[in-house]
Design an enzyme around this catalytic site. Structure first.
Site, PDB file in Angstrom:
ATOM      1  N   LEU A   7       0.855  -1.186   0.000  1.00 17.61           N
ATOM      2  CA  LEU A   7       0.000   0.000   0.000  1.00 17.61           C
ATOM      3  C   LEU A   7       0.891   1.235   0.000  1.00 17.61           C
ATOM      4  O   LEU A   7       1.685   1.433   0.907  1.00 17.61           O
ATOM      5  CB  LEU A   7      -0.895  -0.003   1.252  1.00 17.61           C
ATOM      6  CG  LEU A   7      -1.714   1.270   1.491  1.00 17.61           C
ATOM      7  CD1 LEU A   7      -2.731   1.478   0.376  1.00 17.61           C
ATOM      8  CD2 LEU A   7      -2.415   1.203   2.844  1.00 17.61           C
ATOM      9  N   SER A  12       0.804  10.858  -5.560  1.00 12.73           N
ATOM     10  CA  SER A  12       0.446  11.696  -6.708  1.00 12.73           C
ATOM     11  C   SER A  12       1.675  12.369  -7.314  1.00 12.73           C
ATOM     12  O   SER A  12       1.656  12.796  -8.470  1.00 12.73           O
ATOM     13  CB  SER A  12      -0.566  12.775  -6.284  1.00 12.73           C
ATOM     14  OG  SER A  12      -0.003  13.621  -5.300  1.00 12.73           O
ATOM     15  N   SER A  13       2.771  12.457  -6.535  1.00 14.64           N
ATOM     16  CA  SER A  13       3.990  13.090  -7.033  1.00 14.64           C
ATOM     17  C   SER A  13       5.164  12.703  -6.147  1.00 14.64           C
ATOM     18  O   SER A  13       5.004  12.009  -5.140  1.00 14.64           O
ATOM     19  CB  SER A  13       3.836  14.624  -7.041  1.00 14.64           C
ATOM     20  OG  SER A  13       3.662  15.110  -5.715  1.00 14.64           O
ATOM     21  N   GLY A  14       6.348  13.151  -6.542  1.00 13.25           N
ATOM     22  CA  GLY A  14       7.533  13.002  -5.697  1.00 13.25           C
ATOM     23  C   GLY A  14       7.940  11.577  -5.397  1.00 13.25           C
ATOM     24  O   GLY A  14       7.835  10.682  -6.242  1.00 13.25           O
ATOM     25  N   ILE A  15       8.392  11.338  -4.173  1.00  9.39           N
ATOM     26  CA  ILE A  15       8.910  10.035  -3.769  1.00  9.39           C
ATOM     27  C   ILE A  15       7.814   8.976  -3.837  1.00  9.39           C
ATOM     28  O   ILE A  15       8.050   7.851  -4.284  1.00  9.39           O
ATOM     29  CB  ILE A  15       9.505  10.107  -2.351  1.00  9.39           C
ATOM     30  CG1 ILE A  15      10.710  11.058  -2.329  1.00  9.39           C
ATOM     31  CG2 ILE A  15       9.940   8.720  -1.879  1.00  9.39           C
ATOM     32  CD1 ILE A  15      11.262  11.316  -0.940  1.00  9.39           C
ATOM     33  N   GLY A  16       6.607   9.311  -3.383  1.00 13.49           N
ATOM     34  CA  GLY A  16       5.516   8.341  -3.401  1.00 13.49           C
ATOM     35  C   GLY A  16       5.212   7.842  -4.809  1.00 13.49           C
ATOM     36  O   GLY A  16       5.040   6.640  -5.032  1.00 13.49           O
ATOM     37  N   SER A  87      12.563  11.385   7.512  1.00 12.31           N
ATOM     38  CA  SER A  87      13.473  12.396   6.970  1.00 12.31           C
ATOM     39  C   SER A  87      14.679  12.499   7.902  1.00 12.31           C
ATOM     40  O   SER A  87      14.581  12.165   9.088  1.00 12.31           O
ATOM     41  CB  SER A  87      12.751  13.750   6.899  1.00 12.31           C
ATOM     42  OG  SER A  87      13.676  14.803   6.668  1.00 12.31           O
ATOM     43  N   TYR A 100       8.238  21.436  10.571  1.00  9.53           N
ATOM     44  CA  TYR A 100       8.396  20.221   9.764  1.00  9.53           C
ATOM     45  C   TYR A 100       9.267  19.204  10.503  1.00  9.53           C
ATOM     46  O   TYR A 100       8.924  18.015  10.577  1.00  9.53           O
ATOM     47  CB  TYR A 100       9.027  20.559   8.411  1.00  9.53           C
ATOM     48  CG  TYR A 100       9.207  19.338   7.532  1.00  9.53           C
ATOM     49  CD1 TYR A 100       8.130  18.761   6.889  1.00  9.53           C
ATOM     50  CD2 TYR A 100      10.477  18.764   7.365  1.00  9.53           C
ATOM     51  CE1 TYR A 100       8.288  17.635   6.091  1.00  9.53           C
ATOM     52  CE2 TYR A 100      10.645  17.637   6.571  1.00  9.53           C
ATOM     53  CZ  TYR A 100       9.555  17.082   5.938  1.00  9.53           C
ATOM     54  OH  TYR A 100       9.713  15.967   5.163  1.00  9.53           O
TER      55      TYR A 100
END
Length: 256
Positions: A7, A12-16, A87, A100
């Site tokens: 899962l 939708s973008s980037g690393i994922g 991170s 963050y």
């Protein structure tokens, strides 16, 4: 090895997205991890409480809700592997990344505590800890920072953010930033590993910076080092980044 159900959230973008694409293209078709996230940089005084709460709701409580749903079935099956996109800022704080970093520190503490219980049920946990990654996610964060309303902070802090932090951060990303595909490749190897680590930093060039925290139990070493690099030794910092950029290119060629 049978087909694994994976899962991937926040894809939708980037690393994922890179992780999802990498798994989907697996030549052996071994797949039928959790990394939705939002960023926030800038002076603390300029952040609204609602935006801080939104940050934690996605970066921390979103993870907690998902794990809360998945863990009981994994415990029942006595198998599973929860891979969380953390991170290096979950290990070490950074100038103007207060909220963050705090959300990622919360992720790290949550996972480290839960890993003890998970181990009892043969469920593995892994924290993936990227350093700078050049993605659309990062581009949007820094694009918004350029026009950020800094009226709630003092003039000196605003100047430090605009004239020191933003240029410094761009140089870091340019010098040692990874691509999402590089992080996705390492994440895939962790998924396939029979004995995955609890923590995995994806960027070897960033490791000396995080190592400073463990080298000094008082916490002074990394804070003093970052302070001096940012405010007193810009030339040394620039030279170090140039060396890192060369090393990064060499490592990229050797990997190819």
């Amino acid at each position: 090895m049978g087909t694994r159900k994976v899962l991937v959230t926040g894809c939708s973008s980037g690393i994922g997205l890179a992780v999802a694409v990498r798994l989907a293209k697996d030549e052996l078709r071994r797949f039928k991890v959790n990394n939705a996230g939002v960023g926030m940089i800038g002076p603390l005084e300029c952040q609204s409480m609602s935006s801080m709460q939104d940050l934690f709701n996605t970066n921390f409580f979103g993870l907690v809700r998902l794990v809360k749903e998945l863990l009981p079935q994994m415990k029942k099956r006595q198998s599973g592997h929860i891979i969380v996109m953390s991170s290096v800022l979950g290990i070490q704080g950074l100038l103007f990344n207060d909220l963050y970093a705090a959300s990622k520190f919360a992720v790290e503490g949550f996972c480290e505590s839960l890993a003890l219980q998970a181990m009892k049920f043969n469920v593995k946990m892994t924290l993936v800890e990227p350093g700078p990654v050049v993605t659309e996610f990062e581009r949007k964060v820094y694009e918004e920072a350029e026009t950020m309303d800094l009226s709630e902070t003092d003039e000196e802090t605003a100047q430090i953010f605009r004239q020191i932090y933003l240029p410094y951060s761009r140089r870091v990303f340019h010098s040692i930033g990874q691509t999402p595909e590089e992080v996705a490749e390492q994440t895939t190897r962790l998924i396939l590993s029979k004995n995955p680590p609890f923590r995995h930093q994806t960027n070897r060039l960033y490791m000396p910076l995080t190592a400073m925290k463990h080298a000094d139990p008082t916490g002074r070493l990394p804070i003093d080092a970052f302070y001096k690099m940012i405010f007193h030794h810009d030339r040394i910092f620039s030279a170090s980044l140039n060396i890192m950029r060369i090393l990064n290119r060499k490592m990229g060629k050797s990997a190819a």
